[in-house]
Design a protein around this motif. Structure first.
Motif, PDB file in Angstrom:
ATOM      1  N   SER A  79       0.785  -1.054   0.002  1.00  0.00           N
ATOM      2  CA  SER A  79       0.005   0.024   0.013  1.00  0.00           C
ATOM      3  C   SER A  79       0.904   1.314  -0.059  1.00  0.00           C
ATOM      4  O   SER A  79       0.426   2.226  -0.589  1.00  0.00           O
ATOM      5  CB  SER A  79      -0.933   0.108   1.039  1.00  0.00           C
ATOM      6  N   ASN A  87       1.418   1.571  -3.890  1.00  0.00           N
ATOM      7  CA  ASN A  87       0.282   1.478  -4.618  1.00  0.00           C
ATOM      8  C   ASN A  87      -0.362   2.870  -4.882  1.00  0.00           C
ATOM      9  O   ASN A  87      -1.337   2.986  -4.184  1.00  0.00           O
ATOM     10  CB  ASN A  87      -0.715   0.422  -4.128  1.00  0.00           C
ATOM     11  N   ALA A 123      -1.776  -4.783  -5.741  1.00  0.00           N
ATOM     12  CA  ALA A 123      -1.376  -5.268  -4.631  1.00  0.00           C
ATOM     13  C   ALA A 123      -0.931  -6.991  -4.621  1.00  0.00           C
ATOM     14  O   ALA A 123       0.195  -7.188  -4.161  1.00  0.00           O
ATOM     15  CB  ALA A 123      -2.329  -5.180  -3.452  1.00  0.00           C
TER      16      ALA A 123
END
Length: 334
Positions: free
Chosen positions: A197, A200, A219
Motif C-alpha cells: 500500500s 500502490n 497489490a
C-alpha cells in the motif's frame, strides 16, 4: 453430463496441483537480489513481557521499546507509565493468557524461517524500491487484540493469531473462512501485501468497482513479484481448489461483469459484494469464492504489465485504473 463434469474437474485439479508443485520446485530466487547487504532480526517481545515479574520490570521494557510502547500499546491512553505497567503486570498474570503464550512457544519455538523469509522479501522490495526503509520487526502475544501492526518504522506480528487452524485457541472476532488464512505460510505474504500500500498509487477521482479491482490486482501482483516462489493460495487466500475453479470459470466470471455493466459501478455496497470479504460471491454463484473482483483485477494487472513491458515501480506508480484496464489486453484464458 454431471459425471463427465466431475471427471473433468478432477482432471483439472490434478493438472493444477501437479503444475503448481512443479513450479514451486523449479522456482529459484534471484541470486543478484539476494546479495543485497540486508538482514532482519526479529525481537521476540512475548518472551520479555511474559518474563517480567514486577512493575519495575515492565517499566524497564516500556522504556526499552519506546516505539512499541507508544504506537502499539497506546501509552498516551494512560495517566502514567506506572499505571500502564501495573495493568500489564495484571494482564500477564492471567492464566488463560499465559497458557496462550505457552502454546505459541510450542508452535513457534524458533522463528528462523520468518527471519529468512522476511530478509529475502525486504531484499526484493529494496531492489525495486531503493528508498524502502527496513523496519524493526517484533513478535508478540496480544491475546487476540492485534494480528499485524505495520508502520514505516515497525512491524509487530501477533503470533497468537497464527496458531494451527485446528487449535483450541482461535481468534474470537474472525469468521472461519477468514481465520483459516491465519496460518504460518500466510504471515510473510500478509506483511508484503500490507507494505504494498506504500507504493500502490491511487486517486480519489476514481471510485469505481474497476478502480477497487485494479488496486487489489496491483497489490497481489506486487506481493507475487516480491515473493515469486510463494504459491498463489498464500497470496490471495484461496484454496487450490478455488483457484482452479476460478480459472476454469474465468470466461463466465468475465461475462458476468461485462453483461451486468459492473466495472464503472460506484455504489459502495455493490462494490463490496465483489471485492469485500465473504465466504462466496453469491451474486455470481454460491461456488464462486469471495473477493472474486480482486482475483479478476489481479489477472488484468498481470496482463497489463506483461503487455506493456513495465518494471514493478512503473506499474505501482500508475494510478489510472481505466488506462490499466484499457491497455491490459486482458481476455479470459480459454
Amino acid at each position: 453430463m454431471n459425471q463427465l463434469k466431475l471427471i473433468y474437474c478432477c482432471l483439472l485439479l490434478l493438472f493444477y496441483f501437479s503444475s503448481c508443485k512443479q513450479k514451486e520446485q523449479d522456482c529459484k530466487l534471484d541470486a543478484e537480489i539476494l546479495k543485497t547487504n540486508l538482514n532482519v532480526e526479529i525481537i521476540r517481545l512475548e518472551n520479555d513481557f511474559f518474563g517480567a515479574k514486577s512493575e519495575e520490570d515492565f517499566l524497564f521494557l516500556l522504556e526499552k521499546y519506546p516505539e512499541f510502547t507508544e504506537r502499539y500499546l497506546w501509552s498516551n491512553q494512560y495517566n502514567s507509565k506506572s499505571e500502564m505497567a501495573n495493568e500489564l503486570l495484571a494482564l500477564h498474570r492471567d492464566t488463560t493468557l499465559v497458557e496462550l503464550y505457552e502454546e505459541v512457544m510450542v508452535h513457534y519455538p524458533d522463528i528462523e524461517f520468518l527471519e529468512i523469509e522476511l530478509t529475502n522479501a525486504f531484499k526484493y522490495i529494496k531492489y525495486h524500491f531503493p528508498e524502502f526503509k527496513v523496519p524493526k520487526v517484533y513478535t508478540f502475544v496480544s491475546g487476540f487484540a492485534s494480528d499485524l501492526y505495520l508502520d514505516e518504522d515497525m512491524i509487530v506480528i501477533g503470533l497468537d493469531y497464527y496458531l494451527p487452524f485446528e487449535h483450541r485457541f482461535q481468534p474470537p472476532d474472525l469468521p472461519q473462512y477468514i481465520s483459516n488464512r491465519y496460518q504460518r505460510p500466510y504471515i510473510v505474504p500478509m506483511i508484503v501485501m500490507a507494505i504494498s500500500s506504500t507504493f500502490n498509487k491511487t486517486t480519489v477521482a476514481q471510485s469505481t468497482l474497476l478502480a477497487e479491482m485494479i488496486y487489489y490486482g496491483k497489490a497481489y501482483h506486487f506481493t507475487k513479484s516480491i515473493l515469486p516462489c510463494t504459491s498463489d493460495e498464500y497470496i490471495i487466500g484461496y484454496t487450490p481448489e478455488e483457484i482452479a475453479a476460478s480459472f476454469d470459470n474465468e470466461e463466465f466470471i468475465w461475462s458476468y461483469f461485462v453483461e451486468n455493466d459492473l466495472f464503472f459501478e460506484t455504489n459502495p455496497f455493490i462494490i463490496r459484494k465483489y471485492t469485500g470479504e465473504a465466504p462466496a460471491t453469491d451474486e455470481i454463484s454460491l461456488d464462486a469464492p469471495g473477493r472474486i473482483g480482486r482475483w479478476l483485477g489481479w489477472n488484468i494487472v498481470d496482463d497489463f504489465r506483461s503487455n506493456n513491458n513495465l518494471d514493478l515501480r512503473g506499474l505501482m506508480d500508475n494510478w489510472d485504473s481505466d488506462m490499466i484496464f484499457r491497455q491490459s489486453g486482458y481476455k479470459p484464458r480459454p
